[in-house]
Design an enzyme around this catalytic site. Structure first.
Site, PDB file in Angstrom:
ATOM      1  N   ASP A  13       0.805  -1.222   0.000  1.00  0.00           N
ATOM      2  CA  ASP A  13       0.000   0.000   0.000  1.00  0.00           C
ATOM      3  C   ASP A  13       0.838   1.271   0.000  1.00  0.00           C
ATOM      4  OD1 ASP A  13      -2.200  -1.676   0.090  1.00  0.00           O
ATOM      5  OD2 ASP A  13      -2.280  -1.633   2.282  1.00  0.00           O
ATOM      6  N   LYS A  16       1.814   2.163  -5.132  1.00  0.00           N
ATOM      7  CA  LYS A  16       2.335   1.614  -6.393  1.00  0.00           C
ATOM      8  C   LYS A  16       1.411   1.951  -7.566  1.00  0.00           C
ATOM      9  CE  LYS A  16       2.343  -2.420  -4.344  1.00  0.00           C
ATOM     10  NZ  LYS A  16       2.134  -2.057  -2.953  1.00  0.00           N
ATOM     11  N   GLY A  17       0.092   1.756  -7.339  1.00  0.00           N
ATOM     12  CA  GLY A  17      -0.881   1.999  -8.421  1.00  0.00           C
ATOM     13  C   GLY A  17      -0.771   3.411  -8.952  1.00  0.00           C
ATOM     14  N   GLY A  40      -4.546  -4.170  -3.830  1.00  0.00           N
ATOM     15  CA  GLY A  40      -5.529  -3.121  -4.125  1.00  0.00           C
ATOM     16  C   GLY A  40      -4.720  -1.899  -4.514  1.00  0.00           C
ATOM     17  N   HIS A  41      -4.685  -1.582  -5.797  1.00  0.00           N
ATOM     18  CA  HIS A  41      -3.863  -0.477  -6.296  1.00  0.00           C
ATOM     19  C   HIS A  41      -4.775   0.671  -6.720  1.00  0.00           C
ATOM     20  CE1 HIS A  41      -0.248  -3.361  -7.225  1.00  0.00           C
ATOM     21  NE2 HIS A  41      -0.661  -3.395  -5.968  1.00  0.00           N
ATOM     22  N   THR A 129      -6.012 -11.628   3.330  1.00  0.00           N
ATOM     23  CA  THR A 129      -7.139 -10.925   2.698  1.00  0.00           C
ATOM     24  C   THR A 129      -8.263 -11.909   2.346  1.00  0.00           C
ATOM     25  OG1 THR A 129      -6.132 -11.232   0.535  1.00  0.00           O
ATOM     26  CG2 THR A 129      -5.611  -9.173   1.684  1.00  0.00           C
ATOM     27  N   GLN A 222       1.966  -6.000  -3.175  1.00  0.00           N
ATOM     28  CA  GLN A 222       2.429  -6.122  -1.786  1.00  0.00           C
ATOM     29  C   GLN A 222       3.740  -5.326  -1.615  1.00  0.00           C
ATOM     30  OE1 GLN A 222       1.411  -9.497  -3.320  1.00  0.00           O
ATOM     31  NE2 GLN A 222      -0.505  -8.520  -2.869  1.00  0.00           N
ATOM     32  N   GLY A 411      -0.063  13.916  -2.956  1.00  0.00           N
ATOM     33  CA  GLY A 411      -1.522  13.752  -2.950  1.00  0.00           C
ATOM     34  C   GLY A 411      -1.882  12.548  -3.782  1.00  0.00           C
TER      35      GLY A 411
END
Ligand code: GDP
Ligand code: IMO
Ligand code: MG
Length: 420
Positions: A13, A16-17, A40-41, A129, A222, A411
């Site tokens: 978290d 990365k996305g 979850g990206h 998860t 991850q 941001g």
């Protein structure tokens, strides 16, 4: 051309996305190399927010190819839901997305086994998860897995049934009995949906792409501290999240890798169980959680928060061979009276900067305190605009790690990014 690898240096978290999406214009191909729908990206642009679990984070860009690599475990049900929620017409998604024939499948019983195993661990649970990741990789390693390429076999249903029978025996051992009919109906419908996408020998595909000058970005899921070998075992995920995982997860030789882009938050978070040396359960930790919206993108669980852990960061830089650092969420610390970095641990009564074998052996943490920065930095777009206190914080990290911080993210939006 060599492939660049972007990966998380903490417990996942890191953002990365956001950065893969922001960097995609510089590449022709984005390829996910491990993990699955445990990831979850999050990507934000034009006022909209998207969360991706399986699909690489380059999907929103025109004329780019996205590959789900052999190292990924694919749940067809999640895949379908995700494609349908992209807001991109299906024909375009099919043009932009390729799936490795060698990627393994997550079956409905993998999810049941994940839940049964976690429940059996009681207090010692991993905090998975529950997406079926561990059982799917277990079957892969024990040579019982089903792969995307198997979907084309005439006897696919028979092999599927023999695997399920094995899983049901295991579930019975856990004291579970389940009616699989509804889950299987949805799964097989999703399998038919997935079969409409282009499947490839991604290893050969990437070889040709690199030989013809295409730039490839490998996207990790991850983070290093969740790596099956180098993370805080057993509180880890079931794949290699480190740079070497990009080679085995895509079929790219080590000599053909280029930059290793390591991404980290200005502080630390962790979701799920396991050691977390710098964890805070005070007002600072709560401020990080509130201001950083530290709630899981996949499960919605609240993320544990703490100060930046330099020994862990340096370790991650070492095992990955990081060549550039990207620092995320500096804006979340704006307004803090002080900001801390853990520079060493006390283990066995002695100060050390190496990670001990077991992080629970850490007896004390030695912190450096920095003056906080008080202004809102979310509008800054140049290094020169950043407050002096933050620059000093970043320069200290660069000095200690010997790696330049070339992106500072201020941001969640694609545009809130400072390139140095
Ligand atoms: P990933 O799994 O590494 O892609 O990261 P996640 O998407 O799970 O979590 C990162 C969260 O932080 C997401 O909600 C992002 O929108 C958000 N985010 C990313 N970069 C920044 C940043 O620089 N500042 C703030 N405030 N939020 C960010
Ligand atoms: P991204 O890609 C944060 C954690 C889980 C649990 C452990 C094992 O979004 O950074 P698993 O489901 O893999 O068996 O869970 O790993 N975990 C993550 N934490 N970000 C992730 O992915 C994670 N994927 C798994 O919370 O502690
Ligand atoms: Mg995430």
């Amino acid at each position: 051309m060599k492939i660049d690898i972007l990966l998380g240096l903490q417990w996942g978290d890191e953002g990365k996305g956001k950065i893969v999406d922001a960097l995609t214009p510089h590449y022709e191909i984005v390829a996910r190399f491990q993990g699955g729908p445990n990831a979850g990206h999050t990507i934000e642009f034009h006022g909209a927010k998207h969360v991706l679990h399986l699909i690489p984070s380059g999907i929103f860009h025109e004329d780019k190819i996205n590959i789900i690599g052999n190292g990924v475990v694919v749940d067809p049900v999640v895949f379908r839901q995700e494609v349908e929620s992209l807001g991109i017409d299906i024909a375009t998604v099919r043009e932009r997305l390729l799936i490795s024939l060698k990627a393994h499948l997550i079956m409905p019983t993998h999810k049941l086994l994940d839940a049964a195993h976690e429940a059996s661990l009681g207090e010692a649970k991993i905090g998975s998860t529950l997406r079926g990741i561990g059982p799917a990789y277990t079957d892969k390693a024990s040579r019982n897995g089903l792969r995307v390429g198997d979907l084309l076999r005439n006897d696919f249903r028979e092999i599927y049934r023999s695997r399920v029978n094995e899983h049901l025996r295991l579930l019975e051992g856990y004291g579970y009995s389940n009616d699989l009919k509804a889950l299987e109906k949805e799964w097989f419908e999703s399998v038919d949906y997935l079969k409409e996408f282009t499947t490839v020998n991604a290893d050969y595909y990437l070889d040709v792409a690199m030989q013809t000058g295409k730039r490839v970005l490998a996207e990790g899921a991850q983070g290093t501290m969740l790596d099956i070998d180098f993370g805080t075992y057993p509180f880890v995920t079931s794949s290699n999240t480190v740079a070497a995982g990009a080679c085995t997860g895509l079929g790219v030789a080590p000599g053909r890798t280029g930059e290793v882009l390591g991404i980290f938050k200005a502080y630390c978070t962790r979701v799920g169980s396991g050691p977390f040396p710098t964890e805070l359960d005070d007002a600072f930790g709560q401020m990080m959680r509130d201001r950083g919206h530290e709630y899981g993108a996949t499960t919605g669980r609240s993320r544990r928060c703490g100060w930046l852990d330099l020994p862990a960061l340096k370790y991650a830089i070492m095992v990955n061979g990081v060549t550039r650092l990207f620092m995320m969420k500096a804006d979340v610390l704006s307004g803090f009276s002080e900001v801390r970095i853990c520079k060493s641990y006390t283990v066995g009564g002695k100060e050390q900067t190496e990670l001990p074998y077991c992080l629970y052996d850490i007896e004390g943490l030695n912190y450096l305190t920095f003056k906080g920065w008080q202004c809102d930095i979310t509008g800054c777009r140049n290094w020169e605009d950043l407050p002096q206190e933050l620059k000093e914080y970043i320069q200290y990290i660069e000095k200690e790690t010997g790696v330049p911080v070339t992106i500072v993210s201020v941001g969640p939006d694609r545009s809130a990014t400072i390139y140095r």
